[in-house]
Write a protein that holds these residues in place. Structure first.
Motif, mmCIF file in Angstrom:
data_model
loop_
_atom_site.group_PDB
_atom_site.id
_atom_site.type_symbol
_atom_site.label_atom_id
_atom_site.label_comp_id
_atom_site.label_asym_id
_atom_site.label_seq_id
_atom_site.Cartn_x
_atom_site.Cartn_y
_atom_site.Cartn_z
ATOM 1 N N LYS A 147 0.779 -0.995 0.014
ATOM 2 C CA LYS A 147 -0.055 -0.019 0.046
ATOM 3 C C LYS A 147 0.991 1.100 0.045
ATOM 4 O O LYS A 147 1.511 1.470 1.013
ATOM 5 N N GLN A 169 2.737 -0.734 4.288
ATOM 6 C CA GLN A 169 2.541 -2.020 4.552
ATOM 7 C C GLN A 169 2.095 -2.884 3.522
ATOM 8 O O GLN A 169 1.815 -2.329 2.313
ATOM 9 N N ARG A 186 -4.636 0.111 27.660
ATOM 10 C CA ARG A 186 -4.102 -0.358 26.127
ATOM 11 C C ARG A 186 -4.079 0.707 25.358
ATOM 12 O O ARG A 186 -3.768 0.426 23.982
ATOM 13 N N PRO A 206 -2.938 3.680 23.125
ATOM 14 C CA PRO A 206 -1.633 4.287 22.793
ATOM 15 C C PRO A 206 -1.699 5.740 23.258
ATOM 16 O O PRO A 206 -2.682 6.436 23.084
ATOM 17 N N PHE A 211 1.424 1.363 19.392
ATOM 18 C CA PHE A 211 1.222 0.024 20.043
ATOM 19 C C PHE A 211 2.466 -1.098 19.806
ATOM 20 O O PHE A 211 2.634 -0.881 18.678
ATOM 21 N N GLY A 237 -0.188 -6.852 6.819
ATOM 22 C CA GLY A 237 -0.452 -5.600 7.744
ATOM 23 C C GLY A 237 0.837 -5.421 8.807
ATOM 24 O O GLY A 237 1.480 -6.246 9.168
ATOM 25 N N VAL A 238 0.496 -4.252 9.434
ATOM 26 C CA VAL A 238 1.682 -3.769 10.192
ATOM 27 C C VAL A 238 1.999 -4.684 11.458
ATOM 28 O O VAL A 238 3.167 -5.073 11.911
ATOM 29 N N MET A 239 0.764 -5.191 12.010
ATOM 30 C CA MET A 239 1.217 -6.152 13.204
ATOM 31 C C MET A 239 1.946 -7.432 13.021
ATOM 32 O O MET A 239 2.811 -7.633 13.541
ATOM 33 N N LYS A 240 1.424 -8.060 11.822
ATOM 34 C CA LYS A 240 1.966 -9.246 11.674
ATOM 35 C C LYS A 240 3.498 -9.248 10.814
ATOM 36 O O LYS A 240 4.309 -9.749 11.144
#
Lengths: 119, 374
Positions: B19, B31, B298, B300, B325, B35-38
């Protein structure tokens, strides 16, 4: 189900309306890490910012889609906010609202119109 | 809107589902499909490939070789370069007359010259700064080379077959390797808090090289989003957010990057812009300090969040410069500046998020333990 241009969905269950965000919105937001839920019993006005969703990217406001009283919030999202990504129209529901004027829902889109709206 | 520049990997990013967003004048992937987390988690668990070709690569030459270039550069940075060993790299920063930071950078002793890597957004100003300030030096901005970062514990096993011998490099070693992809300029470093490499590769081989790395199951392409959360977990500054012309290196808690020899009483004391202020702060402390912060909930606490000493009332005692996060620590993390007397680990403060003061604790950085190969 009804859909708003703010990418919320509304589902009538008995005398309350369940509200969440659409799969499209969840995808756009990215991984959701925190949902700041309102207190139950809060009286809200249509278009008032009542929930904040924090994703890995940014914070996004969720608006009250109709006037009414928040009668329940999805407390499970406090520990598992990613449920909104995984199951946005099921376990990822956000709050339930008791409508003070159910006719406010009439203007919202049905599923076909929403699909066209998001292209 | 002015035309965005593209790196040699632009077509590959798009093919991989990147993206694309504007970043420092370039069209870059924020990303990919994971996705950002994975992407973040994959980098820490295995290996991630980053395109950092937008950064500036510069060679500084002098008639007296590395020593001449290093001596000249010491007039612009508070870092000891004359004592930097051959094929070794060091972190540093350009300072201004007020003792603020113009940019942070990597400086390497490449035996017959000094090699410098600078931030994308600052590179034109940095090059002008070097041309104006480095006496007797030739400044060559490297064109025609991409820069990739391969980060994470699986990096060594992936790169070794392509650049035999890179497995013997230690953290902050640099070397030049012949390969099927032309001459690779490799440093064992990065900006994620993980072991890994940064690799400069000729433009014409960049895509084939990236594909060869990505062919390993261990390697996924990683966008700017995860690069940001990785560096923040690693306690590393983002220029423009956490450090800038208004922050001194001592305020920024970067004292470790200023070697004794450049400090008061050292053999090569001072002699860089802003030395009066910086040397004084090194001895006597600064009025504020960059610290790590862990919010209790939790939620941020992001850039711009004001920090307070009390749950109600009072003036701000600092503010947050980066917040996100942390996928590895599974919780929010921030860095920011606070008054020095509140900078001790464990100090309880409050951050005002959407009008509500939320508890936050000063915490050690990095937030994750660094996994460098020393």
């Amino acid at each position: 189900m009804k859909f708003t241009e703010e990418h919320e969905w509304l589902r009538v269950e008995g005398d309350v309306v369940v509200v969440g965000i659409t799969e499209h919105a969840a995808e756009q937001l990215g991984d959701i890490v925190f949902v700041d839920l309102p207190d139950t019993g809060t009286e809200v006005t249509k278009d008032e910012e009542i929930v904040v969703i924090e994703s890995v990217k940014a914070a996004s406001d969720i608006l009250a889609p109709i006037d009414g009283e928040i009668v329940e919030v999805n407390g499970a999202l406090e520990d598992a906010p990613s449920t909104v990504n995984e199951d946005p129209i099921g376990g990822g529901w956000i709050f339930k609202i008791k409508a003070s004027d159910a006719s406010q829902m009439d203007d919202y889109m049905d599923e076909a119109a929403y699909k066209e709206f998001i292209g | 809107m002015s035309e965005l520049r593209q790196t040699p990997l632009n077509a590959l990013h798009k093919e991989l589902g990147g993206k694309m967003v504007p970043f420092a004048g370039y069209e870059m992937p924020v990303q990919y499909g994971l996705g950002v987390m994975k992407e973040h988690q994959h980098t820490r668990a295995s290996a991630g490939l980053f395109d950092v070709s937008h950064m500036g690569q510069v060679i500084v030459r002098h008639a007296d070789g590395y020593a001449g270039a290093a001596k000249a550069m010491e007039s612009l940075v508070p870092v000891s370069l004359l004592a930097l060993g051959e094929k070794r790299q060091r972190y540093g920063f350009f300072t201004n007359e007020e003792g603020g930071i113009l940019d942070d950078l990597m400086l390497a002793n490449r035996v017959d010259h000094l090699f410098v890597v600078v931030n994308a957004a600052c590179k034109e100003a940095d090059i002008a700064h070097m041309r104006a300030g480095l006496e007797g030096c030739e400044i060559e901005e490297i064109e025609g080379r991409a820069l990739l970062a391969l980060q994470g514990p699986a990096s060594e096993g992936v790169l070794e077959p392509i650049a035999p011998g890179c497995d013997a490099m230690r953290f902050m070693d640099v070397g030049i390797f012949a390969s099927d992809y032309g001459e690779l300029w490799i440093s064992r470093s990065g900006y994620t808090g993980e072991d890994g490499y940064e690799i400069s590769v000729p433009d014409e081989h960049a895509e084939a090289f990236a594909r060869a790395l990505l062919a390993h199951d261990a390697v996924e392409p990683i966008g700017l989003g995860a690069r940001d959360s990785l560096r923040l977990e690693g306690g590393l500054c983002l220029y423009g957010n956490d450090i800038d012309t208004t922050t001194s290196p001592v305020e920024a808690s970067l004292n470790w990057a200023i070697q004794k020899v450049r400090r008061r009483g050292g053999d090569r004391e001072g002699g860089f812009p802003g030395a009066a202020r910086i040397l004084d702060e090194l001895e006597n402390g600064a009025s504020r300090a960059r610290v790590g912060l862990r919010p209790e909930s939790r939620a941020p606490m992001r850039e711009g969040t004001h920090l307070y000493k009390e749950a109600e009332g009072g003036d701000p005692v600092g503010s947050i410069t980066s917040g996100a996060f942390g996928p590895t620590i599974e919780g929010p993390m921030s860095m920011g500046y606070v008054s020095s007397e509140l900078a001790a680990e464990g100090t309880k403060l409050f951050g005002e998020v959407r009008g509500k003061r939320q508890p936050v604790t000063v915490a050690a950085m990095p937030f994750t333990s660094a996994n460098f190969k020393r």
